[in-house]
Design a protein around this motif. Structure first.
Motif, PDB file in Angstrom:
ATOM      1  N   GLU A 249       5.327  -4.442  -5.943  1.00 16.99           N
ATOM      2  CA  GLU A 249       4.386  -3.495  -5.361  1.00 16.99           C
ATOM      3  C   GLU A 249       5.086  -2.648  -4.295  1.00 16.99           C
ATOM      4  O   GLU A 249       6.139  -3.023  -3.771  1.00 16.99           O
TER       5      GLU A 249
ATOM      6  N   ASP B 192       5.646  -6.419 -13.803  1.00 16.08           N
ATOM      7  CA  ASP B 192       5.449  -7.175 -12.574  1.00 16.08           C
ATOM      8  C   ASP B 192       6.688  -8.012 -12.291  1.00 16.08           C
ATOM      9  O   ASP B 192       7.680  -7.940 -13.032  1.00 16.08           O
TER      10      ASP B 192
ATOM     11  N   LYS C  43       2.690  -4.246 -17.060  1.00 16.80           N
ATOM     12  CA  LYS C  43       1.441  -4.027 -16.332  1.00 16.80           C
ATOM     13  C   LYS C  43       0.464  -3.249 -17.200  1.00 16.80           C
ATOM     14  O   LYS C  43       0.861  -2.327 -17.924  1.00 16.80           O
TER      15      LYS C  43
END
Length: 452
Positions: free
Chosen positions: A192, A314, A320
């Motif tokens: 992220e 990920d 994803k």
């Protein structure tokens, strides 16, 4: 600019980065010093230098905006945009406007109905000024920038100078980031966007401005590196900025930088003479090699997680479901807002309010195009048409600006992944409207012998 002055400016801004990190009071002092210095420069400049000084001031604030926000400097969160607008208005007072820039008056006028609608149907938190200012400060900054810059004459050398003023505070930001998180391996645990590698601030905004810095020092490498020493310096700065941009794990700024550099190099290649084209190809290949090395180091420092991030996986290597990180859903919801309210839209910041009611969560848009449609309706379509086609019309009549497509690419790509959270996309759009001329070489004429 002399080599000594250039190097001294780089060193000075590295020192500023050190002071920003180690002295808690310094960021505010830095902010007010910047505003005061450029205000004096603009007011004191002779008439023939007003345009250059105004653009230097705005460019510097564009480059410094993120570190101002990151360190809590400035009067308030959006203050950089307002000071850019202020400097541009001062510039208008001294230099006037082109009568062919009237479409950008329409852009500003077409923003007004959304304020009226927002004032009638406000439910979000009752703070009209805050809500409207948050979403319209960027478009207003763009409109004012376009009005001022349209057909303003600058030489190519002067454009390079103002671009450097964008890049210098980004050197300060990069220094600050290295001090904030000197070790990347210890803090990267997922794919992220990473606040820790972004100085504790929004990765999207940090990545955007670092990408702009990548472009600035890449252009310095190609256009202003007269010797091997400057080439090495510019490559080093470019590499450090690129590394920090990559490890934010926010892809938009880095990918935008790559598109800008590609657009710039294509223009330089097309405009160059045959003898220069071979050098450009060599430099381009060198740039690819440098980029490969930077990516390899970034991959090593993130234990391969950055590779997964850019491939849409990920941390476990699984694909994803939504590589847009939820932005596609927001985009589609805003298109629905436009379909439901096609004439004048839902009003400024209206879609955020609707998402709060329907989803129970405050989700801000990352896409300025869908926001224009949903919040301004058919007027948003007209605004988009003006913003896209007016620069192309101008470029058809004056094609000397080798940065033209790079600037437009930055604006268009940035508003599609980061909206207009910072001033950079709006102001850089304005720079695409400059009337760029090539520097004239002095003509040396032989003196005629006087008759005897």
């Amino acid at each position: 600019m002399t080599e000594t002055k250039y190097i001294s400016q780089i060193i000075f801004h590295i020192i500023l980065g050190l002071m920003m990190y180690y002295l808690s009071i310094f960021p505010s002092l830095y902010f007010y010093a910047v505003i005061g210095y450029f205000f004096f420069q603009v007011i004191a400049a002779p008439k023939n230098e007003k345009v250059l000084k105004v653009l230097m001031a705005c460019c510097y604030i564009v480059g410094a905006e993120v570190i101002f926000r990151m360190t809590g400097a400035g009067l308030f969160y959006e203050s950089s945009k307002y000071f850019i607008i202020l400097f541009l208005l001062i510039g208008m007072f001294y230099s006037g406007l082109s009568n062919k820039a009237y479409p950008y008056f329409l852009v500003l006028i077409f923003l007004i109905p959304s304020i009226v609608i927002a004032s009638i149907d406000l439910r979000f938190d009752g703070n009209l000024r805050k809500n409207v200012a948050f979403v319209l400060s960027g478009p207003v900054c763009l409109g004012i920038s376009a009005l001022y810059c349209y057909n303003k004459k600058l030489t190519l050398k002067q454009v390079q100078t103002i671009l450097l003023y964008v890049g210098l505070p980004i050197v300060t930001l990069t220094t600050y980031l290295f001090l904030y998180t000197p070790s990347i391996k210890d803090i990267v645990t997922g794919t992220e966007s990473n606040f820790a590698t972004s100085g504790g601030f929004g990765p999207n905004q940090v990545s955007t401005v670092l990408g702009l810095g990548m472009f600035v020092f890449c252009s310095q490498f190609f256009l202003n590196s007269k010797n091997i020493g400057l080439k090495i310096l510019n490559v080093a700065i470019f590499s450090l900025i690129a590394f920090r941009g990559i490890v934010t794990f926010s892809r938009g700024g880095v990918l935008t930088a790559i598109l800008m550099i590609a657009a710039f190099l294509i223009m330089v290649y097309i405009k160059s003479k045959t003898k220069q084209k071979s050098n450009i190809i060599v430099y381009f290949i060198s740039l690819i090699v440098i980029g490969t090395v930077i990516w390899t180091i970034s991959s090593s420092q993130t234990s391969g997680l950055i590779d997964k991030r850019y491939s849409g996986k990920d941390k476990l290597g699984r694909e994803k479901e939504d590589i847009s990180a939820g932005r596609l859903d927001i985009f589609l919801s805003e298109l629905e807002g436009f379909i439901d309210n096609p004439f004048l839209g839902v009003g400024a910041n209206g879609m955020k309010e609707i998402r709060l009611i329907t989803q129970g969560d405050v989700v801000a848009s990352h896409n300025e195009m869908s926001r224009l449609l949903s919040e301004h309706g058919i007027l948003g379509i007209i605004i988009l048409l003006i913003l896209i086609f007016k620069p192309l019309d101008m470029y058809a009549k004056n094609s000397y600006n080798i940065f033209f497509y790079a600037f437009l690419v930055f604006w268009f790509a940035t508003i599609n992944h980061s909206a207009m959270r910072i001033a950079a996309p709006g102001f850089i759009y304005g720079l695409a409207l400059l009337n760029v001329t090539y520097d004239k070489r002095p003509i040396h004429r032989k003196r005629l012998a006087s008759p005897r």
